[in-house]
Design an enzyme around this catalytic site. Structure first.
Site, mmCIF file in Angstrom:
data_model
loop_
_atom_site.group_PDB
_atom_site.id
_atom_site.type_symbol
_atom_site.label_atom_id
_atom_site.label_comp_id
_atom_site.label_asym_id
_atom_site.label_seq_id
_atom_site.Cartn_x
_atom_site.Cartn_y
_atom_site.Cartn_z
ATOM 1 N N HIS A 272 -14.778 -6.842 10.017
ATOM 2 C CA HIS A 272 -14.393 -7.930 9.123
ATOM 3 C C HIS A 272 -15.079 -9.200 9.617
ATOM 4 O O HIS A 272 -15.020 -9.525 10.812
ATOM 5 C CB HIS A 272 -12.883 -8.139 9.124
ATOM 6 C CG HIS A 272 -12.127 -7.138 8.308
ATOM 7 N ND1 HIS A 272 -12.106 -7.165 6.938
ATOM 8 C CD2 HIS A 272 -11.364 -6.082 8.675
ATOM 9 C CE1 HIS A 272 -11.356 -6.176 6.482
ATOM 10 N NE2 HIS A 272 -10.902 -5.490 7.515
ATOM 11 N N ASP B 272 -17.104 -0.175 3.005
ATOM 12 C CA ASP B 272 -15.866 0.568 2.782
ATOM 13 C C ASP B 272 -15.522 0.526 1.290
ATOM 14 O O ASP B 272 -16.278 -0.004 0.471
ATOM 15 C CB ASP B 272 -14.738 0.050 3.675
ATOM 16 C CG ASP B 272 -14.314 -1.376 3.357
ATOM 17 O OD1 ASP B 272 -15.045 -2.085 2.641
ATOM 18 O OD2 ASP B 272 -13.236 -1.788 3.827
ATOM 19 N N SER C 196 -8.433 0.004 -0.222
ATOM 20 C CA SER C 196 -9.535 -0.085 0.728
ATOM 21 C C SER C 196 -10.109 1.296 1.036
ATOM 22 O O SER C 196 -10.644 1.962 0.161
ATOM 23 C CB SER C 196 -9.069 -0.813 1.996
ATOM 24 O OG SER C 196 -10.150 -1.028 2.875
ATOM 25 N N HIS C 197 -9.939 1.753 2.283
ATOM 26 C CA HIS C 197 -10.534 3.014 2.715
ATOM 27 C C HIS C 197 -9.567 4.189 2.628
ATOM 28 O O HIS C 197 -9.925 5.304 2.986
ATOM 29 C CB HIS C 197 -11.018 2.881 4.157
ATOM 30 C CG HIS C 197 -9.912 2.535 5.117
ATOM 31 N ND1 HIS C 197 -9.517 1.233 5.334
ATOM 32 C CD2 HIS C 197 -9.108 3.312 5.874
ATOM 33 C CE1 HIS C 197 -8.516 1.236 6.200
ATOM 34 N NE2 HIS C 197 -8.240 2.481 6.537
ATOM 35 N N ARG D 259 0.838 -1.200 0.000
ATOM 36 C CA ARG D 259 0.000 0.000 0.000
ATOM 37 C C ARG D 259 0.872 1.249 0.000
ATOM 38 O O ARG D 259 1.808 1.346 0.781
ATOM 39 C CB ARG D 259 -0.934 0.011 1.216
ATOM 40 C CG ARG D 259 -2.136 0.922 1.045
ATOM 41 C CD ARG D 259 -3.167 0.703 2.130
ATOM 42 N NE ARG D 259 -3.722 -0.649 2.154
ATOM 43 C CZ ARG D 259 -4.837 -0.974 2.811
ATOM 44 N NH1 ARG D 259 -5.482 -0.064 3.500
ATOM 45 N NH2 ARG D 259 -5.275 -2.218 2.794
ATOM 46 N N ASP E 60 -13.445 -1.019 -0.787
ATOM 47 C CA ASP E 60 -13.377 -2.268 -1.554
ATOM 48 C C ASP E 60 -14.471 -3.239 -1.150
ATOM 49 O O ASP E 60 -14.483 -4.385 -1.593
ATOM 50 C CB ASP E 60 -12.001 -2.913 -1.436
ATOM 51 C CG ASP E 60 -11.597 -3.252 -0.014
ATOM 52 O OD1 ASP E 60 -12.110 -2.620 0.928
ATOM 53 O OD2 ASP E 60 -10.744 -4.140 0.170
ATOM 54 N N ASP F 66 -15.282 -4.977 1.401
ATOM 55 C CA ASP F 66 -15.109 -6.226 2.144
ATOM 56 C C ASP F 66 -15.565 -6.086 3.596
ATOM 57 O O ASP F 66 -15.642 -7.081 4.319
ATOM 58 C CB ASP F 66 -13.664 -6.734 2.066
ATOM 59 C CG ASP F 66 -12.665 -5.781 2.691
ATOM 60 O OD1 ASP F 66 -13.004 -4.621 2.975
ATOM 61 O OD2 ASP F 66 -11.497 -6.201 2.897
#
Length: 454
Positions: free
Chosen positions: A331, A243, A99-100, A15, A245, A247
């Protein structure tokens, strides 16, 4: 490019800022290294809606193909849709998403065949080492017979698989507001919800990796405000936020009040145990509410406590054969989804539970929300070890408490507990406290914070 991979290869993923920290050239090297480390004859690759994602994903695919791997490109997808493809096709996979994180970031989540996680100890360190070597020496020459790149659509199959795991056909009609945050939920929700007895009120379904409305991070309360206002305004039964992506899912009740991820974990655990004849192990991390192990035991299951972090949850899922796992960070992991996390499947369970009875969501979830929690409170400290030792000294002589060191320090009494654990990346101590009564929780929280910050 001259890149410092120590800054972008994290414990569980890649990332960083594009193009400052990494670019398509480096993505190609990561693809080549992934193919080399997994020794895979074929892989699957997908990406989110960020402006940089298609180019990075294609460069990765070409890098892997140059090492001989046949690449199936599934294009726009949520992270759990990529996990579905990895599981259903039995192929290692790569998902391009941050992601976020803000728009200028991008990243890669990697898995082996069957959605098995790839982290520092399971291949990511080797991938980094190869990429670093090739950055210095130049990319390796393509093999004599490079792999192929083919496109495949998986969204319909992903939706069908999820709906096969939760029966929503007989539920009462529900009105649900969904805030996709301009992320991948806007891509997956319409297909997954199609044909179900749901009236969908979409918010921010336009795929836009610049996140023009709010950050796609529902863990930050500021990003739930729009959903919290919209649900009662629409007279909806509930709201769901995803979020970037998609998940992770967050739930608000008919009043717009957030439902804690621990309550969702307990609710889904009870349903999964019922589906498995009242037997099975359920994983929860050590800062999840005490409600979770209580509900698991009440429904015939065996709770298993782990450290915080998805790699620990997934490892325990595999080791114990657990049927379900949940975290405070929203999650949710399912045995029937290759032990991978999928917020969409958790959302379907909430919809099925709500639609299977006549009461409102606030009443349904009240039974799974038995304690008062502080939430996670971060404190910047000069010496993590010294402050943690000070907390230990304050409590270790007391007869009414127990101490354990599974992840930082957990101190527990009959009607309260707290955990203090150090951040791995910042000079922070993280405090989570919970008690039966708010006054008790507040007292414990303030007492421990005074020691940490003293």
């Amino acid at each position: 490019m001259a890149a410092d991979l120590s800054q972008i290869v994290k414990a569980y993923d890649v990332r960083g800022v594009v193009p400052d920290q990494w670019d398509e050239e480096l993505a190609g090297l990561f693809g080549a290294a992934f193919a080399e480390v997994t020794a895979a004859a074929a892989i699957v690759v997908g990406h989110d809606m960020r402006p940089s994602s298609p180019g990075l994903s294609r460069a990765f695919a070409r890098g892997a193909a140059d090492r001989g791997a046949d690449v199936t490109e599934i294009g726009l997808c949520s992270t759990d849709q990529l996990y579905y493809a990895s599981g259903a096709l039995d192929l290692p996979g790569a998902m391009f998403t941050a992601s976020h994180n803000p728009a200028r970031y991008n990243g890669i989540k990697l898995c082996r065949a069957g959605a098995a996680p790839v982290g520092q100890d399971t291949g990511l360190a080797q991938i980094r080492a190869l990429a670093e070597r090739w950055l210095e020496e130049g990319a390796p020459q393509p093999v004599a017979r490079p792999g192929t790149l083919t496109s495949r659509e998986t969204l319909d199959d992903y939706a069908t698989h999820l709906r096969s795991l939760v029966d929503l056909t007989a539920i009462r009609p529900l009105k649900v507001v969904v805030d996709a945050g301009n992320g991948m939920g806007g891509h997956t929700v319409p297909t997954v919800f199609a044909g179900l007895p749901l009236t969908l009120v979409p918010m921010y379904f336009e795929l836009d990796g610049t996140f023009p409305n709010h950050e796609a991070n529902p863990l930050d309360p500021a990003n739930l405000v729009d959903l919290q206002k919209r649900v009662p305004a629409e007279g909806a039964d509930l709201g769901i936020a995803f979020d970037g992506d998609a998940d992770r899912c967050f739930v608000v009740d008919e009043h717009g009040d957030p439902v804690s991820p621990s309550a969702v974990t307990a609710l889904v655990a009870a349903r999964e145990l019922a589906r498995n004849g009242g037997k099975g192990t359920v994983i929860h991390n050590l800062i999840t509410s005490r409600t979770v192990p209580e509900v698991v035991r009440e429904n015939g299951g065996t709770p298993e406590r782990t450290r915080v972090g998805h790699s620990f949850i997934k490892a325990e899922m595999a080791r114990t054969g657990a049927i379900f796992g949940g975290e405070h960070s929203a999650h949710y992991y399912f045995k029937d989804f290759w032990n991978a996390d999928t917020g969409m499947l958790a959302a379907l369970h909430v919809l099925a539970a709500l639609g299977g009875q006549q009461g409102p969501l606030s009443a349904l979830t009240a039974q799974y929300d038995r304690y008062t929690g502080s939430g996670e409170i971060n404190s910047t400290v000069a010496d993590q070890s010294a402050r943690l030792a000070a907390v230990r000294t304050a409590y270790e002589g007391r007869a009414d408490v127990t101490l354990d060191d599974l992840d930082g320090l957990t101190v527990a009494a009959a009607d309260w507990w707290f955990n203090v654990r150090p951040s791995n990346t910042e000079p922070l101590l993280r405090l989570n406290a919970e008690a039966k009564h708010e006054a008790t929780m507040t007292g414990i929280r303030d007492e421990v914070l005074a020691i940490i910050r003293g």
